[in-house]
Design a protein around this motif. Structure first.
Motif, PDB file in Angstrom:
ATOM      1  N   VAL A 401      19.926  35.513  29.439  1.00 58.41           N
ATOM      2  CA  VAL A 401      20.160  36.494  30.498  1.00 58.41           C
ATOM      3  C   VAL A 401      18.921  36.623  31.375  1.00 58.41           C
ATOM      4  O   VAL A 401      19.032  36.731  32.611  1.00 58.41           O
ATOM      5  CB  VAL A 401      20.557  37.854  29.890  1.00 58.41           C
ATOM      6  N   GLN A 402      17.736  36.598  30.772  1.00 60.55           N
ATOM      7  CA  GLN A 402      16.514  36.674  31.569  1.00 60.55           C
ATOM      8  C   GLN A 402      16.410  35.500  32.528  1.00 60.55           C
ATOM      9  O   GLN A 402      16.072  35.659  33.704  1.00 60.55           O
ATOM     10  CB  GLN A 402      15.295  36.706  30.644  1.00 60.55           C
ATOM     11  N   MET A 403      16.730  34.301  32.034  1.00 60.23           N
ATOM     12  CA  MET A 403      16.659  33.120  32.893  1.00 60.23           C
ATOM     13  C   MET A 403      17.687  33.206  34.019  1.00 60.23           C
ATOM     14  O   MET A 403      17.392  32.927  35.183  1.00 60.23           O
ATOM     15  CB  MET A 403      16.897  31.852  32.071  1.00 60.23           C
ATOM     16  N   ALA A 404      18.914  33.620  33.677  1.00 60.30           N
ATOM     17  CA  ALA A 404      19.973  33.676  34.674  1.00 60.30           C
ATOM     18  C   ALA A 404      19.660  34.708  35.764  1.00 60.30           C
ATOM     19  O   ALA A 404      19.845  34.435  36.962  1.00 60.30           O
ATOM     20  CB  ALA A 404      21.301  34.003  34.004  1.00 60.30           C
ATOM     21  N   THR A 405      19.191  35.887  35.383  1.00 59.43           N
ATOM     22  CA  THR A 405      18.877  36.903  36.402  1.00 59.43           C
ATOM     23  C   THR A 405      17.718  36.461  37.281  1.00 59.43           C
ATOM     24  O   THR A 405      17.673  36.787  38.476  1.00 59.43           O
ATOM     25  CB  THR A 405      18.549  38.255  35.739  1.00 59.43           C
ATOM     26  N   ASP A 406      16.790  35.680  36.715  1.00 57.19           N
ATOM     27  CA  ASP A 406      15.682  35.146  37.517  1.00 57.19           C
ATOM     28  C   ASP A 406      16.208  34.152  38.546  1.00 57.19           C
ATOM     29  O   ASP A 406      15.813  34.172  39.715  1.00 57.19           O
ATOM     30  CB  ASP A 406      14.664  34.478  36.586  1.00 57.19           C
ATOM     31  N   ILE A 407      17.131  33.306  38.116  1.00 58.51           N
ATOM     32  CA  ILE A 407      17.709  32.317  39.020  1.00 58.51           C
ATOM     33  C   ILE A 407      18.519  33.002  40.120  1.00 58.51           C
ATOM     34  O   ILE A 407      18.464  32.627  41.295  1.00 58.51           O
ATOM     35  CB  ILE A 407      18.594  31.327  38.235  1.00 58.51           C
ATOM     36  N   LEU A 408      19.293  34.029  39.749  1.00 60.74           N
ATOM     37  CA  LEU A 408      20.219  34.650  40.681  1.00 60.74           C
ATOM     38  C   LEU A 408      19.539  35.554  41.702  1.00 60.74           C
ATOM     39  O   LEU A 408      19.994  35.661  42.844  1.00 60.74           O
ATOM     40  CB  LEU A 408      21.269  35.459  39.910  1.00 60.74           C
ATOM     41  N   LEU A 409      18.458  36.249  41.300  1.00 62.78           N
ATOM     42  CA  LEU A 409      17.909  37.303  42.157  1.00 62.78           C
ATOM     43  C   LEU A 409      16.477  37.083  42.616  1.00 62.78           C
ATOM     44  O   LEU A 409      16.037  37.751  43.560  1.00 62.78           O
ATOM     45  CB  LEU A 409      17.997  38.647  41.418  1.00 62.78           C
ATOM     46  N   ASN A 410      15.745  36.187  41.982  1.00 61.55           N
ATOM     47  CA  ASN A 410      14.332  36.002  42.345  1.00 61.55           C
ATOM     48  C   ASN A 410      14.217  34.970  43.473  1.00 61.55           C
ATOM     49  O   ASN A 410      14.647  33.822  43.307  1.00 61.55           O
ATOM     50  CB  ASN A 410      13.538  35.534  41.126  1.00 61.55           C
ATOM     51  N   PRO A 411      13.677  35.353  44.642  1.00 60.05           N
ATOM     52  CA  PRO A 411      13.534  34.376  45.736  1.00 60.05           C
ATOM     53  C   PRO A 411      12.676  33.180  45.344  1.00 60.05           C
ATOM     54  O   PRO A 411      12.875  32.072  45.850  1.00 60.05           O
ATOM     55  CB  PRO A 411      12.877  35.196  46.852  1.00 60.05           C
ATOM     56  N   ALA A 412      11.696  33.415  44.460  1.00 58.23           N
ATOM     57  CA  ALA A 412      10.859  32.320  43.960  1.00 58.23           C
ATOM     58  C   ALA A 412      10.939  32.327  42.437  1.00 58.23           C
ATOM     59  O   ALA A 412      10.020  32.798  41.765  1.00 58.23           O
ATOM     60  CB  ALA A 412       9.416  32.482  44.439  1.00 58.23           C
TER      61      ALA A 412
END
Length: 512
Positions: A401-412
């Motif tokens: 979940v941490q990886m997915a939310t980083d991919i989905l919402l983090n511009p970088a």
């Protein structure tokens, strides 16, 4: 005629009662034993022609104890307490009927004392006083009634019938409920279960916290009592079994807001609280302010705040974690402020200096806040909500979940996808692929698909790594993930699909 003895007068009264009932067409059943509390059970004929359905009409009856007096002792008559107890506690209508007679047995007037409301309270009060005196021989005790306070009727069939009809006027079910409620609650106004407790106080600060409701009272010894009619007797029930501590309930004084901020561009953490008046203690708080996730006490020199429960183990909902972690992160930053608003008066912001917050995970608070805020945003994009509470430790275990939310919402994004060899990729041009997956946390599942831009790390090296992610779709968790991925690949003209089952999650360091 010579005056009758009390026993003879009593026989005449019972005979008169039976005769009057027969003349009034009431069924009068005599008790064969002197331990029932009642002398007669009187039954009324079943009502006819009243519009009630036959299967719904209820029989009406009452229990009666008959007393006779020639007035030798004024206007009071006595009855055995054990009999009155049984009579008064019967859920059916119950009453004492008194015939005032001449010494020769000629009836002059009848009186009916209905054992409900105040009269029932008198009986219960008398029994409580007997209990407090340590006596149980109620069959050797008496209770008196002033018959002039009862309902007066003529000693005629019509007079008796009207008096008993008033006694059973209420519907049997409603009367029974009212009687049972009074048996349970009369005399407990301002009373109830109370206890004397011995507690150990280690310091003045601990005493202030206990009396302010901030710390529970843990008795070393305790004796419980049942207070009724302001008379205490030792409590015999199991209500307090297993109770090891008590919390003092303070009087509420109204709503109160605590607002935590960290600059004008960050959303404020707004805690809608309830304020309570604290007892006037030297060094104690002026107000105790309570929220589901935290408690604060307002003193003359500032505001102290502590979280409720065990921070690392307490399960909370997603919205509560967002609110709490946001506020704690601001306070731990060294630049956070707190404001208190009470009764439309907002106090000036109070700055929390660096080191002003104690507790676990102080350095990890920003990461924890980032996770819950991102998961909240992901659920909003997907159109679903979190349905389960979770503890802080579960966040560290939710790597996917941490990886997915980083991919989905983090511009970088910190996360990236790498391939040693990517079949079908030729030359140095970037390659587009579709990555799809389902993730779940806090009782909510989400499926998503992103377009992944993959680029060679070096012209001569076959390894590909992601350089950009573009969100294509997000929705509540699907049941057929493979079909979902194929559908999105076709819709977006992407020929390379990254199956999540073929990926291996490799942490790169403590910050990843």
């Amino acid at each position: 005629m010579e005056p009758l003895t009390p026993d003879e007068l009593g026989d005449v009264g019972e005979s008169l009662f039976r005769t009057l009932c027969g003349q009034a067409k009431l069924v009068c059943n005599k008790s064969d034993r002197d331990r029932t509390g009642w002398d007669f059970r009187v039954e009324f004929p079943m009502a006819a022609g009243t519009g009630e359905l036959l299967d719904q009409r209820a029989p009406k009856a009452c229990q009666i104890q008959v007393k006779s007096t020639a007035g030798e002792s004024g206007t009071r008559i006595s009855a055995r307490l054990s009999s009155i107890e049984r009579l008064a506690k019967d859920v059916a209508p119950a009453a004492v009927v008194i015939f005032r007679m001449r010494p020769d047995g000629t009836a002059l007037m009848g009186y009916l004392i209905h054992l409900i409301d105040d009269e029932l309270g008198r009986v219960l009060h008398r029994l409580r006083r007997v209990e407090a005196a340590g006596r149980t021989d109620v069959n050797h005790m008496t209770m008196s009634f002033d018959y002039h306070k009862g309902i007066r009727f003529k000693p005629t069939p019509e007079g008796l019938r009207d008096a008993l009809a008033a006694l059973v006027a209420e519907q049997p079910g409603a009367y029974s409920d009212r009687k049972q409620s009074q048996l349970a609650h009369l005399g407990y106004e301002g009373g109830g279960i109370e206890a004397d407790a011995l507690i150990w106080v280690e310091s003045k600060d601990q005493l202030i916290k206990m009396l302010s409701g901030l710390e529970p009272l843990k008795p070393l010894q305790m004796q419980a009592y049942d207070r009724r009619f302001d008379i205490r007797v030792p409590y015999q029930g199991s209500l307090l079994d297993g109770v090891e501590e008590f919390a003092i309930q303070l009087p509420t004084v109204g709503a109160c807001d605590i607002v935590m901020r960290n600059g004008p561009r960050r959303p404020a953490a707004l805690f809608r609280c309830e304020a309570f008046a604290s007892p006037p203690l030297e060094g104690g708080p002026i107000l105790v302010i309570k929220h589901r996730v935290l408690t604060a006490w307002f003193r003359e020199d500032g505001l102290d705040v502590q979280t409720n429960g065990t921070f690392t183990e307490e399960g909370r909902g997603l919205d509560e974690w967002v609110l709490l972690l946001r506020g704690l992160t601001y306070l731990a930053s060294g630049t956070g402020t707190m404001e208190l608003e009470f009764r439309e008066l907002r106090l000036p912001p109070m700055t929390v200096p660096a080191g002003g917050l104690d507790g676990p995970y102080l350095e990890q608070l920003p990461r924890l806040l980032e996770f819950v805020e991102r998961w909240q945003s992901v659920l909003a994009l997907a159109g679903t909500t979190a349905r389960a509470d979770f503890a802080i430790g579960e966040i560290w275990e939710a790597d996917a979940v941490q990886m997915a939310t980083d991919i989905l919402l983090n511009p970088a994004p910190l996360a990236r996808i790498e391939f040693d060899i990517l079949e079908g990729a030729e030359g140095e041009d970037p390659v587009e692929a579709l990555y799809f997956d389902s993730i779940a946390f806090a009782g909510a599942a989400v499926s998503f698909a992103v377009k992944v831009i993959l680029t060679r790390e070096a012209p001569e090296h076959p390894r590909f790594a992601s350089t950009r992610f573009e969100l294509l779709d997000i929705r509540p968790g699907v049941t057929d993930l493979d079909a979902y991925g194929a559908e999105l690949a076709t819709a977006n003209a992407v020929s390379i699909l990254i199956d999540p089952k073929n990926l291996i999650l490799v942490p790169q360091g403590p910050e990843d």
